[in-house]
Scaffold this motif. Structure first.
Motif, short mmCIF file in Angstrom:
data_model
loop_
_atom_site.label_atom_id
_atom_site.label_comp_id
_atom_site.label_asym_id
_atom_site.label_seq_id
_atom_site.Cartn_x
_atom_site.Cartn_y
_atom_site.Cartn_z
N TYR A 59 25.06 -28.19 -67.73
CA TYR A 59 25.96 -29.30 -67.96
C TYR A 59 25.10 -30.49 -68.37
O TYR A 59 24.07 -30.74 -67.76
CB TYR A 59 26.72 -29.64 -66.66
CG TYR A 59 27.70 -30.76 -66.80
CD1 TYR A 59 29.03 -30.50 -67.14
CD2 TYR A 59 27.32 -32.07 -66.58
CE1 TYR A 59 29.94 -31.53 -67.26
CE2 TYR A 59 28.22 -33.11 -66.71
CZ TYR A 59 29.53 -32.83 -67.05
OH TYR A 59 30.43 -33.86 -67.18
N PRO A 60 25.43 -31.26 -69.42
CA PRO A 60 26.69 -31.24 -70.16
C PRO A 60 26.65 -30.47 -71.47
O PRO A 60 27.65 -30.40 -72.18
CB PRO A 60 26.89 -32.73 -70.46
CG PRO A 60 25.50 -33.24 -70.66
CD PRO A 60 24.63 -32.46 -69.74
N LEU A 61 25.49 -29.89 -71.85
CA LEU A 61 25.38 -29.28 -73.17
C LEU A 61 26.38 -28.15 -73.36
O LEU A 61 27.03 -28.04 -74.40
CB LEU A 61 23.95 -28.76 -73.38
CG LEU A 61 23.69 -28.09 -74.73
CD1 LEU A 61 23.91 -29.07 -75.85
CD2 LEU A 61 22.28 -27.52 -74.77
N SER A 62 26.55 -27.29 -72.35
CA SER A 62 27.44 -26.14 -72.49
C SER A 62 28.88 -26.56 -72.73
O SER A 62 29.64 -25.84 -73.35
CB SER A 62 27.36 -25.27 -71.23
OG SER A 62 27.80 -26.00 -70.10
N ARG A 63 29.26 -27.77 -72.24
CA ARG A 63 30.62 -28.23 -72.45
C ARG A 63 30.78 -28.85 -73.84
O ARG A 63 31.75 -28.61 -74.54
CB ARG A 63 31.00 -29.27 -71.39
CG ARG A 63 32.45 -29.73 -71.51
CD ARG A 63 32.71 -31.01 -70.72
NE ARG A 63 32.09 -32.15 -71.32
CZ ARG A 63 31.01 -32.76 -70.85
NH1 ARG A 63 30.43 -32.30 -69.76
NH2 ARG A 63 30.49 -33.80 -71.45
N VAL A 64 29.83 -29.65 -74.25
CA VAL A 64 29.96 -30.39 -75.49
C VAL A 64 29.92 -29.48 -76.70
O VAL A 64 30.61 -29.73 -77.70
CB VAL A 64 28.87 -31.48 -75.57
CG1 VAL A 64 28.93 -32.21 -76.89
CG2 VAL A 64 29.04 -32.47 -74.42
N ILE A 65 29.10 -28.43 -76.69
CA ILE A 65 29.04 -27.56 -77.86
C ILE A 65 30.32 -26.76 -78.04
O ILE A 65 30.48 -26.06 -79.03
CB ILE A 65 27.84 -26.59 -77.78
CG1 ILE A 65 27.95 -25.68 -76.57
CG2 ILE A 65 26.54 -27.35 -77.79
CD1 ILE A 65 26.86 -24.62 -76.51
N ARG A 66 31.26 -26.90 -77.11
CA ARG A 66 32.57 -26.27 -77.28
C ARG A 66 33.57 -27.26 -77.86
O ARG A 66 34.75 -26.98 -77.93
CB ARG A 66 33.05 -25.74 -75.93
CG ARG A 66 32.09 -24.72 -75.32
CD ARG A 66 32.48 -24.33 -73.93
NE ARG A 66 33.70 -23.55 -73.90
CZ ARG A 66 34.28 -23.12 -72.79
NH1 ARG A 66 33.75 -23.42 -71.62
NH2 ARG A 66 35.39 -22.43 -72.83
N ARG A 67 33.08 -28.44 -78.29
CA ARG A 67 33.96 -29.46 -78.85
C ARG A 67 33.33 -30.02 -80.12
O ARG A 67 32.97 -31.19 -80.20
CB ARG A 67 34.19 -30.58 -77.84
CG ARG A 67 34.82 -30.10 -76.55
CD ARG A 67 34.94 -31.24 -75.56
NE ARG A 67 35.56 -30.80 -74.33
CZ ARG A 67 35.83 -31.61 -73.30
NH1 ARG A 67 35.53 -32.88 -73.38
NH2 ARG A 67 36.41 -31.15 -72.21
N LEU A 68 33.18 -29.18 -81.12
CA LEU A 68 32.52 -29.57 -82.36
C LEU A 68 33.57 -29.72 -83.47
O LEU A 68 34.31 -28.77 -83.78
CB LEU A 68 31.49 -28.52 -82.76
CG LEU A 68 30.41 -28.22 -81.70
CD1 LEU A 68 29.57 -27.03 -82.12
CD2 LEU A 68 29.53 -29.44 -81.46
N TRP A 69 33.62 -30.92 -84.06
CA TRP A 69 34.61 -31.19 -85.11
C TRP A 69 34.05 -30.74 -86.46
O TRP A 69 32.92 -31.07 -86.82
CB TRP A 69 34.97 -32.67 -85.15
CG TRP A 69 35.70 -33.12 -83.93
CD1 TRP A 69 35.21 -33.84 -82.88
CD2 TRP A 69 37.07 -32.86 -83.61
NE1 TRP A 69 36.18 -34.05 -81.94
CE2 TRP A 69 37.34 -33.46 -82.36
CE3 TRP A 69 38.10 -32.18 -84.26
CZ2 TRP A 69 38.58 -33.39 -81.74
CZ3 TRP A 69 39.34 -32.12 -83.65
CH2 TRP A 69 39.58 -32.71 -82.42
N LEU A 70 34.87 -30.00 -87.21
CA LEU A 70 34.46 -29.45 -88.50
C LEU A 70 34.76 -30.44 -89.62
O LEU A 70 35.78 -31.13 -89.59
CB LEU A 70 35.18 -28.13 -88.76
CG LEU A 70 34.96 -27.02 -87.73
CD1 LEU A 70 35.83 -25.81 -88.05
CD2 LEU A 70 33.49 -26.61 -87.68
#
Length: 850
Positions: A190-201
């Motif tokens: 945490y927090p990397l594992s959470r943030v990489i699941r919220r990537l805007w294309l």
């Protein structure tokens, strides 16, 4: 064999994620093993509600889940696994509940195939969970299809030299931020594992549909807007190797973890390059048939992903994660798509690991915002420290004097120190924030370099067609990155910002910004006793003829400093107590009226049915709106910013129970009035008087509502649907405030001269109805204004007309009605004009001797 399973029901997506935990034992048959364990199925579509936390910004909203244990089903299973064929068969039972709430014992058979000791990228395990009960049995359930990624003895096969050379040929040579983590961090930290699941294309400007632009085939003409990158497993034997699952979504964060759909997913292998500080991934499509999961297999491993964490953030690029997705297919190949970039606007909070912010527009800020010196006559007024929690706030947004949007402002950095907006820590919690504060100041008058993240979203009922509006053609939240100077001596914050430009017909395009934006805030003093507003504006520094020019936006936010926060807690506690007292008094006064009519039953037919109906509805409607919360003992979603949530929940349940008692008493009074009127056949003229009173009362109510709506629509013509809803509620409160009006008019038509209502009832109920207005006057002058209505517990603005004028007019009107009733019952209805209402008969109940 511990793994993550993803379920379907009747080949349709079921939002469930079960886990299997077995114990394996050898048998006397070679290659056959006995297995015992549990398989747990967890629904992920449990209903959630949001508790919005003021002064936190949109990125820090807290989500609370509520649901039932029925969403979690665990099967105790026993069976056998054949190592040779790879098939597994187990049977077992589970406790569950029917739709009616009855306890059930579910008997099931669990089957898997392709379960082998070793696996690779192409290995998938499929199977089913089927009921052993008859279809007519209540314990029966529809069969589940199962698909999972095996984890046991996984062999990495895609990290070949050719693939590594393909990544090394990329032109981007800028080095990313070093993580200083082991490989498992990608799967669990945490927090990397959470943030990489919220990537805007973001897509190229040529992309207006999914043709040659989408990495997945099932886009239905719409390009995905969000990428969720999740680690399935991290290698223990190979350093920095991991398996990943890439999910493409059309929508927001809320769709993450809402099920498993292979058509929207890729599966791949990745590794962290320590020399360039980048994550590389080779991904493959999951290809299969439309009718069965058994036919799904992994193929076409032509997708490439590159991700890095920039070591330096700036005004034009404040994304803490960025990367690209592309294919090595040729343009003529079926799987070809144009290169896609992705980024996240969330901050990882990794300031202590080398992340820096580069200020580039401070000189421009000094030109646009002259320095303000503290006013000498203000004494020792104090303003929030640049590192404090008070620098983070939500805000109301107005355009041309109309409220059109809500927004948030969250600090990104002060000097070289970053604010962790995800965990809620302030600057002072970072290790170096106290030792290098002097380097942050621009000069010795307490001025600080500061950067911000600002997000603004239109309200659901706002529609803006003005081409000069900031929101024109913007389908998503308008995002602004800003940097500037905060003067802690005067409370002024002035920044130059870059806004993300509108997307291409709803499709997010490759990062394009307008950096001619001026943002200003005036933060009130910490010494303000009654609370105050943070005032601000967002303006374009372009000429009006410029296509990127937009009209000025005015911003405001309630300033919750420490003292104001304590006052807000005290205010909410007082309001809860007042609700309890008022509701209890309402029960008492209705009970006194019931006692009055029991002693004087002859007055019941003379009571206004319209008045009793209004009072009954006044208690019933809140109960109907909160019926579910009453049964489950869970309150409405409230913006409980600063109070004790548990204490408020308990008292809110108490209020509902007392309101239920008041409703039952009031309904009993209405029922007695109706029954007495029906049985009073000798005085049918009372029905005529009631009808005449209705002909006068109902048009008065209708015309009053129409006038109120027309006046408000003249001021806010762009919010018609919302105004109708709010004003029906507010006008309903006004009608309740004047509940005696139908009785006054009925008395005029009936020429009554009886004590129809007890003095305690009409004066007491009037007092209960008018007390909120007296309290609102007190609250306005003694507490800080609240932007969000949901933080009010008593005298809620949306439930009645509240302002200084209304708080005076309504109590005077209510007391006038009570005095008129008193005069009518003491001297007869003839003492009240107009004369044309007076009839020639006096209606009263005559006792009949038996």
């Amino acid at each position: 064999m511990t793994t993550v399973l993803h379920l379907f029901q009747s080949q349709l997506l079921l939002s469930s994620s079960p886990t299997l935990s077995p114990l394996v034992f050898k048998t006397q048959v070679h290659g056959l093993f006995s297995i015992a364990g549990t398989a747990s199925f967890i629904r992920t579509n449990i209903f959630s509600y949001q508790v919005r936390n003021m002064s936190h910004g949109a990125r820090s909203s807290n989500w609370r889940k509520r649901g039932s244990h029925r969403g979690y089903v665990t099967f105790d299973l026993v069976g056998f696994w054949s190592e040779t064929s790879g098939k597994l068969c187990m049977v077992g039972t589970s406790k569950s509940y029917s739709k009616t709430g009855n306890s059930l014992n579910l008997d099931a058979v669990f089957k898997l195939k392709n379960v082998h000791n070793a696996s690779n990228i192409s290995s998938l395990v499929s199977g089913s969970l089927e009921s052993l009960s008859s279809k007519k049995d209540e314990n029966y359930f529809e069969p589940f299809s199962v698909l999972m990624f095996p984890k046991e003895n996984y062999n990495y096969t895609l990290d070949s030299i050719e693939v590594e050379n393909e990544f090394s040929s990329e032109s981007d040579i800028e080095k990313g931020l070093s993580l200083n983590m082991n490989s498992s961090s990608f799967c669990s930290s945490y927090p990397l594992s959470r943030v990489i699941r919220r990537l805007w294309l973001e897509y190229s400007k040529e992309c207006i549909s999914s043709k040659n632009c989408s990495p997945i085939s099932e886009s239905y003409g719409q390009l995905p807007s969000l990428l969720s990158l999740k680690g399935i497993e991290c290698s223990v034997t190979k350093k920095h190797m991991l398996r990943v699952r890439m999910e493409f979504l059309n929508g927001s964060y809320s769709q993450i973890n809402q099920g498993f759909n292979p058509k929207n997913m890729l599966v791949g292998e990745g590794w962290w390059d320590e020399k360039k500080n980048r994550l590389y991934v080779v991904a493959c499509h999951m290809i299969g048939t439309e009718t069965s999961l058994d036919g799904i297999h992994v193929g076409d491993c032509s997708i490439r992903l590159r991700l890095r964490l920039p070591s330096i953030l700036s005004l034009k690029n404040s994304s803490s994660i960025e990367g690209q997705i592309w294919t090595n297919n040729y343009v003529a190949d079926p799987g070809y798509f144009k290169r896609i970039t992705f980024r996240t606007d969330e901050v990882l909070g990794l300031g202590s690991q080398g992340l820096k912010y580069k200020y580039s527009r401070i000189d421009r800020v000094k030109q646009s915002c002259p320095a303000n010196k503290p006013v000498k006559n203000q004494g020792s007024r104090r303003y929030p420290d640049a590192y404090s929690y008070n620098m983070r706030f939500d805000m109301s947004v107005r355009e041309s004097y109309r409220r059109v949007a809500w927004g948030y402002s969250t600090p990104l950095s002060v000097g070289d120190h970053f604010y962790d907006s995800n965990s809620g820590r302030n600057f002072e919690s970072l290790p170096s924030s106290k030792t290098e504060v002097a380097n942050v100041m621009v000069n010795n008058d307490s001025r600080f370099n500061i950067s911000y993240k600002i997000g603004i979203s239109l309200t659901s009922n706002s529609t803006l067609s003005d081409r000069n509006s900031l929101f024109y053609l913007s389908s998503e939240t308008v995002k602004i990155s800003a940097e500037g100077i905060y003067n802690a001596g005067t409370g002024t914050l002035c920044m130059v910002g870059c806004r993300d430009l509108p997307s291409n017909r709803g499709v997010p395009i490759t990062h394009s910004v307008d950096c001619e934006v001026l943002v200003k805030f005036q933060i009130p003093s910490l010494d303000t006793n009654n609370g105050s507003y943070i005032k601000g504006s967002i303006e374009s520094m372009r000429e009006k003829s410029d296509p990127l020019y937009f009209k000025r936006l005015d911003l405001s936010s309630a300033a919750f400093f420490t003292k104001a926060a304590k006052e807000a807690v005290w205010r909410m506690d007082i309001e809860v107590i007042m609700v309890l007292i008022s509701t209890t008094l309402a029960c008492v006064f209705v009970g006194l009226q019931l006692y009055h009519v029991k002693k004087h039953p002859n007055v019941l037919p003379l009571t206004s049915i319209i008045m009793m109906s209004i009072l009954t509805l006044g208690h019933m409607i809140p109960l109907v709106l909160n019926f579910e919360a009453l049964l489950t003992q869970k309150p409405n979603n409230k913006n409980i910013v600063l109070g004790n949530v548990g204490w408020l929940e308990v008292n809110e349940i108490s209020v509902r129970l007392i309101t239920m008692i008041a409703f039952l008493l009031q309904f009993r009074l209405l029922q007695m009035t109706w029954s007495s009127r029906k049985s009073d056949e000798g005085n049918k003229g009372l029905w005529d008087a009631e009808i005449k009173a209705a002909y006068v009362t109902l048009p008065l109510y209708a015309s009053g509502l129409l006038i109120a709506l027309l006046l408000k629509l003249k001021m806010n013509g762009d919010k018609v649907p919302m105004l109708i809803t709010i004003y029906f509620k507010s006008y309903g409160g006004l009608v309740l405030d004047g509940f005696l009006l139908p009785q006054i008019i009925l008395n005029m038509f009936s020429n009554m001269k009886e004590n129809v209502l007890s003095c305690a009832f009409y004066f007491g109920t009037t007092f209960v109805r008018l007390l909120p207005h007296a309290y609102d006057l007190y609250r306005t002058h003694n507490y800080a204004d609240i932007v969000d209505n949901e933080s009010y517990v008593y005298a809620v603005p949306s439930a009645d007309f509240y302002s200084t004028a209304w708080d005076i007019v309504i109590p005077l009107g209510g007391m006038l009605f009570a005095v008129i009733i008193y005069l009518q019952q003491r001297y007869g209805s003839r003492c009240v004009p107009p004369l044309r209402f007076k009839g020639s008969h006096v209606y009263e109940k005559v006792n009949v001797a038996h």
